[in-house]
Motif scaffolding. Structure first.
Motif, PDB file in Angstrom:
ATOM      1  N   ASP A   1       0.833  -1.207   0.000  1.00  0.00           N
ATOM      2  CA  ASP A   1       0.000   0.000   0.000  1.00  0.00           C
ATOM      3  C   ASP A   1       0.867   1.256   0.000  1.00  0.00           C
ATOM      4  OD1 ASP A   1      -2.272  -1.551   0.035  1.00  0.00           O
ATOM      5  OD2 ASP A   1      -2.616  -1.344   2.199  1.00  0.00           O
ATOM      6  N   TYR A   2       1.936   1.224   0.797  1.00  0.00           N
ATOM      7  CA  TYR A   2       2.836   2.378   0.855  1.00  0.00           C
ATOM      8  C   TYR A   2       3.484   2.622  -0.502  1.00  0.00           C
ATOM      9  CZ  TYR A   2       7.031   5.088   1.899  1.00  0.00           C
ATOM     10  OH  TYR A   2       8.017   6.035   1.874  1.00  0.00           O
ATOM     11  N   MET A   3       3.968   1.579  -1.139  1.00  0.00           N
ATOM     12  CA  MET A   3       4.651   1.745  -2.415  1.00  0.00           C
ATOM     13  C   MET A   3       3.697   2.159  -3.527  1.00  0.00           C
ATOM     14  SD  MET A   3       7.578  -1.236  -2.355  1.00  0.00           S
ATOM     15  CE  MET A   3       8.521  -0.380  -3.644  1.00  0.00           C
ATOM     16  N   GLN A   4       2.466   1.692  -3.451  1.00  0.00           N
ATOM     17  CA  GLN A   4       1.477   2.113  -4.441  1.00  0.00           C
ATOM     18  C   GLN A   4       1.093   3.568  -4.257  1.00  0.00           C
ATOM     19  OE1 GLN A   4      -1.465  -0.892  -3.740  1.00  0.00           O
ATOM     20  NE2 GLN A   4      -0.414  -2.433  -4.982  1.00  0.00           N
ATOM     21  N   ALA A   5       1.098   4.026  -3.003  1.00  0.00           N
ATOM     22  CA  ALA A   5       0.780   5.428  -2.721  1.00  0.00           C
ATOM     23  C   ALA A   5       1.949   6.351  -3.032  1.00  0.00           C
ATOM     24  CB  ALA A   5       0.364   5.585  -1.260  1.00  0.00           C
ATOM     25  N   HIS A   6       3.142   5.773  -3.122  1.00  0.00           N
ATOM     26  CA  HIS A   6       4.353   6.556  -3.409  1.00  0.00           C
ATOM     27  C   HIS A   6       5.110   5.876  -4.559  1.00  0.00           C
ATOM     28  CE1 HIS A   6       3.395   7.401   0.840  1.00  0.00           C
ATOM     29  NE2 HIS A   6       3.849   8.620   0.583  1.00  0.00           N
ATOM     30  N   PRO A   7       4.653   6.080  -5.777  1.00  0.00           N
ATOM     31  CA  PRO A   7       5.230   5.360  -6.925  1.00  0.00           C
ATOM     32  C   PRO A   7       6.686   5.708  -7.219  1.00  0.00           C
ATOM     33  CG  PRO A   7       3.672   7.036  -7.651  1.00  0.00           C
ATOM     34  CD  PRO A   7       3.525   6.946  -6.170  1.00  0.00           C
ATOM     35  N   ASP A   8       7.226   6.747  -6.590  1.00  0.00           N
ATOM     36  CA  ASP A   8       8.637   7.108  -6.807  1.00  0.00           C
ATOM     37  C   ASP A   8       9.568   6.424  -5.818  1.00  0.00           C
ATOM     38  OD1 ASP A   8       7.539   8.524  -4.684  1.00  0.00           O
ATOM     39  OD2 ASP A   8       8.861  10.242  -4.942  1.00  0.00           O
ATOM     40  N   ARG A   9       9.030   5.691  -4.848  1.00  0.00           N
ATOM     41  CA  ARG A   9       9.848   5.069  -3.815  1.00  0.00           C
ATOM     42  C   ARG A   9      10.405   3.717  -4.274  1.00  0.00           C
ATOM     43  NH1 ARG A   9       8.538   9.543  -1.837  1.00  0.00           N
ATOM     44  NH2 ARG A   9       7.965   9.847   0.366  1.00  0.00           N
ATOM     45  N   ARG A  10      11.646   3.436  -3.817  1.00  0.00           N
ATOM     46  CA  ARG A  10      12.254   2.129  -4.008  1.00  0.00           C
ATOM     47  C   ARG A  10      12.643   1.571  -2.652  1.00  0.00           C
ATOM     48  NH1 ARG A  10      16.975   2.197  -5.951  1.00  0.00           N
ATOM     49  NH2 ARG A  10      16.944   0.046  -6.686  1.00  0.00           N
ATOM     50  N   VAL A  11      12.583   0.262  -2.515  1.00  0.00           N
ATOM     51  CA  VAL A  11      12.822  -0.379  -1.220  1.00  0.00           C
ATOM     52  C   VAL A  11      13.782  -1.554  -1.402  1.00  0.00           C
ATOM     53  CG1 VAL A  11      11.758  -1.817   0.578  1.00  0.00           C
ATOM     54  CG2 VAL A  11      10.659   0.327  -0.130  1.00  0.00           C
ATOM     55  N   ALA A  12      14.729  -1.661  -0.489  1.00  0.00           N
ATOM     56  CA  ALA A  12      15.589  -2.845  -0.423  1.00  0.00           C
ATOM     57  C   ALA A  12      15.063  -3.747   0.686  1.00  0.00           C
ATOM     58  CB  ALA A  12      17.031  -2.457  -0.137  1.00  0.00           C
ATOM     59  N   LEU A  13      14.908  -5.009   0.388  1.00  0.00           N
ATOM     60  CA  LEU A  13      14.531  -6.009   1.377  1.00  0.00           C
ATOM     61  C   LEU A  13      15.821  -6.685   1.838  1.00  0.00           C
ATOM     62  CD1 LEU A  13      11.537  -7.293  -0.684  1.00  0.00           C
ATOM     63  CD2 LEU A  13      11.360  -5.998   1.444  1.00  0.00           C
ATOM     64  N   VAL A  14      16.108  -6.598   3.126  1.00  0.00           N
ATOM     65  CA  VAL A  14      17.387  -7.062   3.660  1.00  0.00           C
ATOM     66  C   VAL A  14      17.128  -8.204   4.636  1.00  0.00           C
ATOM     67  CG1 VAL A  14      19.510  -6.428   4.834  1.00  0.00           C
ATOM     68  CG2 VAL A  14      18.303  -4.731   3.441  1.00  0.00           C
ATOM     69  N   GLY A  15      17.645  -9.391   4.294  1.00  0.00           N
ATOM     70  CA  GLY A  15      17.465 -10.554   5.142  1.00  0.00           C
ATOM     71  C   GLY A  15      18.542 -10.655   6.203  1.00  0.00           C
TER      72      GLY A  15
ATOM     73  N   ARG B   1       7.163 -12.501  -3.321  1.00  0.00           N
ATOM     74  CA  ARG B   1       5.778 -12.450  -2.845  1.00  0.00           C
ATOM     75  C   ARG B   1       5.157 -11.078  -3.110  1.00  0.00           C
ATOM     76  NH1 ARG B   1       3.240 -15.420   1.183  1.00  0.00           N
ATOM     77  NH2 ARG B   1       4.687 -17.048   0.507  1.00  0.00           N
ATOM     78  N   LEU B   2       5.943 -10.008  -2.918  1.00  0.00           N
ATOM     79  CA  LEU B   2       5.426  -8.664  -3.190  1.00  0.00           C
ATOM     80  C   LEU B   2       5.119  -8.477  -4.667  1.00  0.00           C
ATOM     81  CD1 LEU B   2       7.755  -6.544  -0.882  1.00  0.00           C
ATOM     82  CD2 LEU B   2       5.260  -6.590  -0.768  1.00  0.00           C
ATOM     83  N   VAL B   3       5.925  -9.100  -5.520  1.00  0.00           N
ATOM     84  CA  VAL B   3       5.712  -8.976  -6.966  1.00  0.00           C
ATOM     85  C   VAL B   3       4.505  -9.788  -7.397  1.00  0.00           C
ATOM     86  CG1 VAL B   3       6.699  -9.499  -9.231  1.00  0.00           C
ATOM     87  CG2 VAL B   3       8.132  -8.464  -7.449  1.00  0.00           C
ATOM     88  N   THR B   4       4.431 -11.042  -6.975  1.00  0.00           N
ATOM     89  CA  THR B   4       3.376 -11.936  -7.462  1.00  0.00           C
ATOM     90  C   THR B   4       2.034 -11.717  -6.784  1.00  0.00           C
ATOM     91  OG1 THR B   4       4.061 -13.643  -5.874  1.00  0.00           O
ATOM     92  CG2 THR B   4       5.055 -13.716  -8.068  1.00  0.00           C
ATOM     93  N   ALA B   5       2.044 -11.450  -5.480  1.00  0.00           N
ATOM     94  CA  ALA B   5       0.781 -11.344  -4.743  1.00  0.00           C
ATOM     95  C   ALA B   5       0.299  -9.911  -4.575  1.00  0.00           C
ATOM     96  CB  ALA B   5       0.926 -12.002  -3.366  1.00  0.00           C
ATOM     97  N   GLN B   6       1.244  -8.952  -4.585  1.00  0.00           N
ATOM     98  CA  GLN B   6       0.861  -7.568  -4.327  1.00  0.00           C
ATOM     99  C   GLN B   6       0.995  -6.669  -5.549  1.00  0.00           C
ATOM    100  OE1 GLN B   6      -0.542  -6.718  -1.577  1.00  0.00           O
ATOM    101  NE2 GLN B   6      -0.083  -8.481  -0.281  1.00  0.00           N
ATOM    102  N   GLY B   7       1.576  -7.175  -6.626  1.00  0.00           N
ATOM    103  CA  GLY B   7       1.654  -6.413  -7.866  1.00  0.00           C
ATOM    104  C   GLY B   7       2.671  -5.299  -7.887  1.00  0.00           C
ATOM    105  N   ILE B   8       3.686  -5.384  -7.029  1.00  0.00           N
ATOM    106  CA  ILE B   8       4.731  -4.357  -7.021  1.00  0.00           C
ATOM    107  C   ILE B   8       5.772  -4.700  -8.087  1.00  0.00           C
ATOM    108  CG2 ILE B   8       6.487  -3.197  -5.641  1.00  0.00           C
ATOM    109  CD1 ILE B   8       3.615  -2.689  -4.748  1.00  0.00           C
TER     110      ILE B   8
END
Length: 326
Positions: free
Chosen positions: A242-256, A281-288
């Motif tokens: 939801d956050y990324m869809q509301a802010h289409p200019d944002r990029r996020v790194a997922l760090v394990g 999961r974010l790509v396939t289930a959330q459409g990011i």
């Protein structure tokens, strides 16, 4: 990994400095005051009577951040400097001079990309937000030691749009005079004791992600040795989407991150796989879009709890979302 560009220096010098009674105490030497910029307030503190600390001694070398293990009383403190306009160099420069004036030897000094950017930030120990904030494109690091080895020091300086941030880690060797604490909670009522980064409500990650720059995705679980993300919907992933869809200019790194069971190489590979599974999961289930997400792994290099207990190991098995520069 993309090279993180170094931020341009900002203008407007902040003048007056005030004493915060930070001391570098050595046997037979009078306590020395380290002045921080006006408007500084201690916002996090963890003091351990006997502990070990990996003091950074060099920039990221492509594999790791070179460190020097030191032992003794470890004081970890973070300060927030109110007001925008001051640069990281303007914060660090007078502190560096005070350190040199007291006879300390510099072991490391670097800035953002020269330090190694993302890899340096997540290869060194940083107090959790909101106490400490690190902009991956605008930070400076400094390590120093007393000539007699009685004390070692690491400073990490960064800034947000509204505030400057300073983290000070000091290690006083056993038998040396312990340093005086920086003020008290009584004269700094907003201070907090923050030994670990506590996870937030899974559905409420947008605010800390925006204000602090990174946040744990607290409802994701990983068993030791497993890279598989559980089935079902996760509130934190829905909130992140939801956050990324509301802010289409944002990029996020997922760090394990992992616990400390097994070798470093194996854990780095495992943590990267975990981050990749969250990205998928974010790509396939959330459409990011996959292009807006990076996946990285730090293994056990950045724990938030002790690996000596099952509860601590479970807390360390996590994935964080890190907001990247636009």
């Amino acid at each position: 990994m993309k090279t993180i560009t170094r931020a341009r220096a900002r203008t407007a010098f902040l003048g007056a400095l005030i004493a915060l009674t930070t001391v570098f105490a050595r046997p037979g030497v009078a306590a020395v005051v380290l002045d921080l910029p006006s408007g500084s307030r201690r916002v996090a503190e963890v003091i351990t009577a006997l502990d070990s600390y990996n003091l950074p001694t060099g920039p990221w070398n492509g594999e790791e951040v070179p460190t020097k293990p030191v032992e003794g009383q470890v004081s970890r403190q973070a300060f927030r400097i109110s007001g925008g306009g001051i640069t990281t160099l303007q914060i660090l420069s007078p502190l560096r001079q005070q350190i040199l004036d007291q006879g300390y030897e510099l072991l490391l000094e670097c800035a953002d990309n020269d330090c190694g950017g993302f890899d340096f930030r997540f290869g060194t120990e940083v107090l959790p937000g909101p106490g400490m904030y690190v902009d991956l494109t605008d930070f400076r690091a400094l390590s120093a030691g007393a000539p007699d080895g009685s004390e070692h020091l690491n400073l990490l300086v960064s800034r947000s749009a509204a505030n400057g941030f300073v983290q000070i880690v000091r290690v006083t060797a056993p038998g040396a005079t312990p340093p005086t604490r920086i003020g008290t909670d009584a004269d700094r009522p907003n201070a907090t004791i923050a030994p670990v980064m506590l996870p937030v409500d899974p559905a409420e990650i947008a605010e800390p992600l925006e204000s602090v720059g990174h946040v744990i995705l607290p409802d994701l679980t990983f068993e030791t040795g497993s890279a598989s993300l559980g089935e079902g919907s996760f509130a934190s992933l829905a909130a992140l989407a939801d956050y990324m869809q509301a802010h289409p200019d944002r990029r996020v790194a997922l760090v394990g991150h992992t616990d400390a069971i097994g070798s470093l190489d194996a854990n780095i590979a495992l943590s990267r796989k975990r981050a990749t599974s969250v990205k998928d999961r974010l790509v396939t289930a959330q459409g990011i879009s996959a292009g807006r997400l990076d996946a990285e792994g730090m293994g056990y290099l950045s724990p938030i709890a002790s690996n000596l207990t099952e509860e601590g190991r479970e807390a360390n098995r996590r994935v964080e979302a890190v907001l990247l520069p636009q």
